[in-house]
Motif scaffolding. Structure first.
Motif, mmCIF file in Angstrom:
data_model
loop_
_atom_site.group_PDB
_atom_site.id
_atom_site.type_symbol
_atom_site.label_atom_id
_atom_site.label_comp_id
_atom_site.label_asym_id
_atom_site.label_seq_id
_atom_site.Cartn_x
_atom_site.Cartn_y
_atom_site.Cartn_z
ATOM 1 N N SER A 27 6.686 0.708 -5.035
ATOM 2 C CA SER A 27 7.205 0.478 -6.383
ATOM 3 C C SER A 27 8.723 0.587 -6.419
ATOM 4 O O SER A 27 9.410 -0.261 -7.010
ATOM 5 N N LEU A 28 9.268 1.609 -5.778
ATOM 6 C CA LEU A 28 10.715 1.807 -5.784
ATOM 7 C C LEU A 28 11.428 0.702 -5.016
ATOM 8 O O LEU A 28 12.453 0.170 -5.466
ATOM 9 N N LEU A 29 10.890 0.324 -3.863
ATOM 10 C CA LEU A 29 11.500 -0.746 -3.076
ATOM 11 C C LEU A 29 11.444 -2.082 -3.827
ATOM 12 O O LEU A 29 12.365 -2.896 -3.731
ATOM 13 N N SER A 30 10.380 -2.308 -4.579
ATOM 14 C CA SER A 30 10.280 -3.526 -5.385
ATOM 15 C C SER A 30 11.353 -3.542 -6.471
ATOM 16 O O SER A 30 11.988 -4.577 -6.719
ATOM 17 N N ARG A 31 11.564 -2.405 -7.106
ATOM 18 C CA ARG A 31 12.616 -2.305 -8.123
ATOM 19 C C ARG A 31 13.996 -2.497 -7.501
ATOM 20 O O ARG A 31 14.929 -2.945 -8.176
ATOM 21 N N ALA A 32 14.099 -2.178 -6.214
ATOM 22 C CA ALA A 32 15.379 -2.352 -5.518
ATOM 23 C C ALA A 32 15.596 -3.792 -5.060
ATOM 24 O O ALA A 32 16.631 -4.095 -4.467
ATOM 25 N N GLY A 33 14.610 -4.668 -5.305
ATOM 26 C CA GLY A 33 14.809 -6.080 -5.013
ATOM 27 C C GLY A 33 14.019 -6.648 -3.873
ATOM 28 O O GLY A 33 14.151 -7.839 -3.554
ATOM 29 N N PRO A 35 10.579 -8.094 -2.132
ATOM 30 C CA PRO A 35 9.386 -8.766 -2.663
ATOM 31 C C PRO A 35 8.091 -8.160 -2.123
ATOM 32 O O PRO A 35 7.361 -8.786 -1.356
ATOM 33 N N LEU A 36 7.780 -6.934 -2.545
ATOM 34 C CA LEU A 36 6.626 -6.224 -1.999
ATOM 35 C C LEU A 36 5.514 -6.104 -3.030
ATOM 36 O O LEU A 36 5.769 -5.803 -4.193
ATOM 37 N N SER A 37 4.288 -6.312 -2.587
ATOM 38 C CA SER A 37 3.113 -6.132 -3.435
ATOM 39 C C SER A 37 1.901 -5.978 -2.528
ATOM 40 O O SER A 37 1.261 -6.964 -2.150
ATOM 41 N N LEU A 38 1.594 -4.747 -2.141
ATOM 42 C CA LEU A 38 0.513 -4.524 -1.185
ATOM 43 C C LEU A 38 -0.846 -4.718 -1.850
ATOM 44 O O LEU A 38 -1.073 -4.236 -2.958
ATOM 45 N N PRO A 39 -1.759 -5.410 -1.193
ATOM 46 C CA PRO A 39 -3.090 -5.635 -1.761
ATOM 47 C C PRO A 39 -3.895 -4.347 -1.808
ATOM 48 O O PRO A 39 -3.763 -3.478 -0.937
ATOM 49 N N GLU A 40 -4.724 -4.203 -2.839
ATOM 50 C CA GLU A 40 -5.580 -3.027 -2.949
ATOM 51 C C GLU A 40 -6.726 -3.107 -1.951
ATOM 52 O O GLU A 40 -7.247 -4.177 -1.651
ATOM 53 N N ARG A 41 -7.118 -1.960 -1.431
ATOM 54 C CA ARG A 41 -8.275 -1.832 -0.525
ATOM 55 C C ARG A 41 -8.150 -2.707 0.707
ATOM 56 O O ARG A 41 -9.151 -3.120 1.293
ATOM 57 N N SER A 42 -6.962 -2.990 1.113
ATOM 58 C CA SER A 42 -6.768 -3.777 2.325
ATOM 59 C C SER A 42 -6.797 -2.868 3.550
ATOM 60 O O SER A 42 -6.295 -1.746 3.515
ATOM 61 N N PHE A 49 5.975 -10.450 4.059
ATOM 62 C CA PHE A 49 6.540 -10.986 2.827
ATOM 63 C C PHE A 49 7.797 -11.769 3.192
ATOM 64 O O PHE A 49 8.314 -11.637 4.311
ATOM 65 N N PRO A 50 8.306 -12.595 2.295
ATOM 66 C CA PRO A 50 9.538 -13.332 2.616
ATOM 67 C C PRO A 50 10.685 -12.379 2.947
ATOM 68 O O PRO A 50 11.133 -11.594 2.115
ATOM 69 N N GLY A 51 11.095 -12.402 4.199
ATOM 70 C CA GLY A 51 12.220 -11.585 4.633
ATOM 71 C C GLY A 51 11.905 -10.139 4.935
ATOM 72 O O GLY A 51 12.793 -9.369 5.307
ATOM 73 N N VAL A 52 10.633 -9.741 4.791
ATOM 74 C CA VAL A 52 10.277 -8.332 4.982
ATOM 75 C C VAL A 52 8.898 -8.204 5.634
ATOM 76 O O VAL A 52 7.958 -8.905 5.248
ATOM 77 N N THR A 53 8.799 -7.319 6.617
ATOM 78 C CA THR A 53 7.511 -6.911 7.176
ATOM 79 C C THR A 53 7.319 -5.436 6.876
ATOM 80 O O THR A 53 8.232 -4.629 7.075
ATOM 81 N N VAL A 54 6.134 -5.081 6.382
ATOM 82 C CA VAL A 54 5.815 -3.686 6.107
ATOM 83 C C VAL A 54 4.754 -3.212 7.090
ATOM 84 O O VAL A 54 3.710 -3.849 7.245
ATOM 85 N N LEU A 55 5.033 -2.106 7.765
ATOM 86 C CA LEU A 55 4.087 -1.469 8.670
ATOM 87 C C LEU A 55 3.540 -0.217 7.986
ATOM 88 O O LEU A 55 4.315 0.641 7.555
ATOM 89 N N GLU A 56 2.221 -0.116 7.868
ATOM 90 C CA GLU A 56 1.593 1.091 7.311
ATOM 91 C C GLU A 56 1.270 2.029 8.468
ATOM 92 O O GLU A 56 0.490 1.707 9.359
ATOM 93 N N LEU A 57 1.861 3.218 8.433
ATOM 94 C CA LEU A 57 1.744 4.157 9.545
ATOM 95 C C LEU A 57 1.292 5.528 9.066
ATOM 96 O O LEU A 57 1.386 5.847 7.877
ATOM 97 N N ARG A 58 0.858 6.341 9.991
ATOM 98 C CA ARG A 58 0.688 7.759 9.698
ATOM 99 C C ARG A 58 2.071 8.349 9.418
ATOM 100 O O ARG A 58 3.059 7.957 10.043
ATOM 101 N N ASN A 59 2.115 9.274 8.503
ATOM 102 C CA ASN A 59 3.379 9.863 8.087
ATOM 103 C C ASN A 59 4.242 10.299 9.272
ATOM 104 O O ASN A 59 5.438 10.022 9.348
ATOM 105 N N GLN A 60 3.604 10.982 10.231
ATOM 106 C CA GLN A 60 4.334 11.535 11.359
ATOM 107 C C GLN A 60 4.906 10.477 12.298
ATOM 108 O O GLN A 60 5.799 10.762 13.097
ATOM 109 N N ASP A 61 4.386 9.236 12.197
ATOM 110 C CA ASP A 61 4.850 8.182 13.094
ATOM 111 C C ASP A 61 6.050 7.416 12.562
ATOM 112 O O ASP A 61 6.722 6.701 13.310
ATOM 113 N N VAL A 62 6.345 7.547 11.279
ATOM 114 C CA VAL A 62 7.455 6.791 10.694
ATOM 115 C C VAL A 62 8.785 7.077 11.390
ATOM 116 O O VAL A 62 9.505 6.142 11.773
ATOM 117 N N PRO A 63 9.179 8.344 11.612
ATOM 118 C CA PRO A 63 10.455 8.586 12.287
ATOM 119 C C PRO A 63 10.523 7.996 13.699
ATOM 120 O O PRO A 63 11.580 7.563 14.145
#
Length: 219
Positions: A27-33, A35-42, A49-63
């Motif tokens: 939500s915050l990144l979308s407000r920042a401009g 184009p993110l909208s993750l599908p529910e129950r995916s 997305f155009p110009g952006v790839t989102v990787l869903e990770l375990r919290n500890q793996d993000v860093p």
């Protein structure tokens, strides 16, 4: 399956944690401009997305993904970032998912601390060293409070949000190690290579979080 998009030099790859932070981060990144909208129950772990790839990770793996350059930037809790030991650029405190990492004991406990149980061994050892306490640190995966209640440990180091679980189990915070919230983290090389995308994003997130603080101070 989400269709792939062509990735140019301005394409951003973002590492976002599954769970409680994900929805608010998107939500915050979308407000920042972005184009993110993750599908529910995916069950997809990567979203294009155009110009952006989102990787869903375990919290500890993000860093790890951000530090090693697989992701250009990400969002992660300060507690996870500190525990990771990764020297990542951290330009924005996003001011949500607030909590604190605390030393916890049974109410009224006064004996010496010889053993501490925690999910955060790096942070716990750093704290104990700073206090001159030579206690054994035992890493556990869940129900950390139970270690103090059963005698497995003299104290535990764990996250606290409301404190209701502690009160329900006759436990109390002895000391707060540090306060945590969600942070934007950026790969240092990407900050130079993709500065035309990252600099405006950082600036916009700073504006949004500053507005949020003012709104809280002036309801």
């Amino acid at each position: 399956m989400t269709p792939a998009v062509q990735r140019g030099p301005d394409h951003l790859t973002l590492a976002l944690p599954k769970g409680r932070i994900l929805e608010e981060a998107v939500s915050l990144l979308s407000r920042a401009g972005l184009p993110l909208s993750l599908p529910e129950r995916s069950r997809a772990l990567r979203h294009e997305f155009p110009g952006v790839t989102v990787l869903e990770l375990r919290n500890q793996d993000v860093p790890v993904y951000v530090d090693l350059g697989v992701a250009d930037a990400g969002i992660v809790g300060k507690d996870v970032l500190v525990e990771s030991g990764r020297a990542i650029y951290e330009p924005v405190d996003l001011r949500f998912a607030g909590c604190r990492l605390s030393l916890i004991r049974e109410v009224g406990a006064t004996g010496l601390i010889a053993r501490v149980a925690t999910k955060y061994p790096r942070s716990a050892r750093a704290y104990l060293t700073s206090r001159g306490i030579s206690a054994e640190v035992v890493r556990l995966s869940g129900n950390i409070e139970l270690a103090a209640l059963t005698g497995l440990a003299d104290a535990v180091v764990d996250l606290v949000q409301t404190g209701s679980t502690l009160r329900a189990n006759n436990l109390e915070e002895v000391e707060v190690l540090f306060h945590s919230s969600a942070r934007l983290v950026v790969n240092r090389a990407a900050l130079k290579l993709r500065r035309e995308r990252l600099r405006p994003l950082i600036g916009r997130l700073r504006e949004l979080t500053a507005v949020g603080v003012e709104d809280l101070q002036n309801p």
